[in-house]
Design an enzyme around this catalytic site. Structure first.
Site: not given
Length: 240
Positions: A131, A166
């Protein structure tokens, strides 16, 4: 003659100890470290050095007898400049956790960690993360650091182009990232789905992997007509 510089590696992770129980992506990273018994340092800066996140790292890696782990806190920093440099340059792997990408970059720059990571990278330390810990290595990234999903034309620039994490799991990620690449808000780059990983050597993609069937890595570029095009890359399925 001058010594040949070591290869420089960055790994983008769509998972790891904080999301997966199988440990496949973390093992894949450790296998690519320059040492058979790698020193691994965790930076949880993007989460404000959240104690629960740090403990999760310690617990997950405690069972890995083939590595030596440490944690580098910055919100309650206990190392002077010389010790901070020595700590980071001694690592075989620097593993960066998720959280707020913009805050991560700001804190690193205040403490000079951005410069030290670049030095470690040039010396052969493998840099990786999930992330925000994947976003930070590129020239720009797709982020929710400011609330709604948007583009952040800022990063360490060790990896050319941009990164989007993501890519498959958060609503709006795919169209928003593609739009940012299409209109030039972000340069062409790499989108990583949850469960996938990508290894770059000297800035070029050298391996894509997946811990689950179907999870992948994509190259996203402008199509020259005001839009963008994505290309799925072949990914090797990891097994226990």
């Amino acid at each position: 003659m001058p010594a040949t510089p070591p290869p420089r590696h960055v790994a983008l992770l769509g998972g790891g100890f904080s999301t997966d129980r199988d440990g496949l992506l973390d093992d894949w990273v450790l296998e690519r470290a320059r040492s058979g018994r790698p020193k691994v340092c965790f930076l949880a800066t993007a989460s404000g050095d959240a104690p629960a996140y740090v403990e999760l790292f310690r617990t997950a890696f405690a069972s890995r007898s083939g590595c030596e782990t440490s944690v580098l806190p910055l919100f309650q920093r206990d190392l002077d400049d010389d010790a901070l440099r020595a700590r980071l340059l001694a690592q075989d792997v620097v593993y960066v956790g998720g959280g707020n990408t913009a805050n991560l970059l700001a804190v690193w720059r205040v403490h000079g960690v951005d410069r030290l990571l670049r030095e470690a990278y040039d010396r052969g330390t493998l840099l990786c993360g999930i992330s925000a810990g994947a976003n930070c290595w590129a020239e720009g990234s797709h982020t929710d650091s400011f609330g709604p999903l948007t583009f952040l034309p800022d990063g360490l620039g060790l990896l050319p182009g941009s990164v989007c994490p993501h890519y498959d799991s958060e609503p709006g990620r795919r169209p928003s990232y593609r739009a940012a690449v299409a209109d030039g808000s972000l340069p062409a780059g790499w989108a990583v789905e949850d469960g996938a990983g990508a290894l770059f050597t000297d800035g070029a993609l050298t391996e894509a992997v997946s811990r689950v069937p179907g999870a992948g890595v994509y190259r996203v570029e402008p199509d020259g007509r005001g839009g963008s095009v994505e290309r799925a890359l072949a990914a090797r399925l990891l097994t226990a």
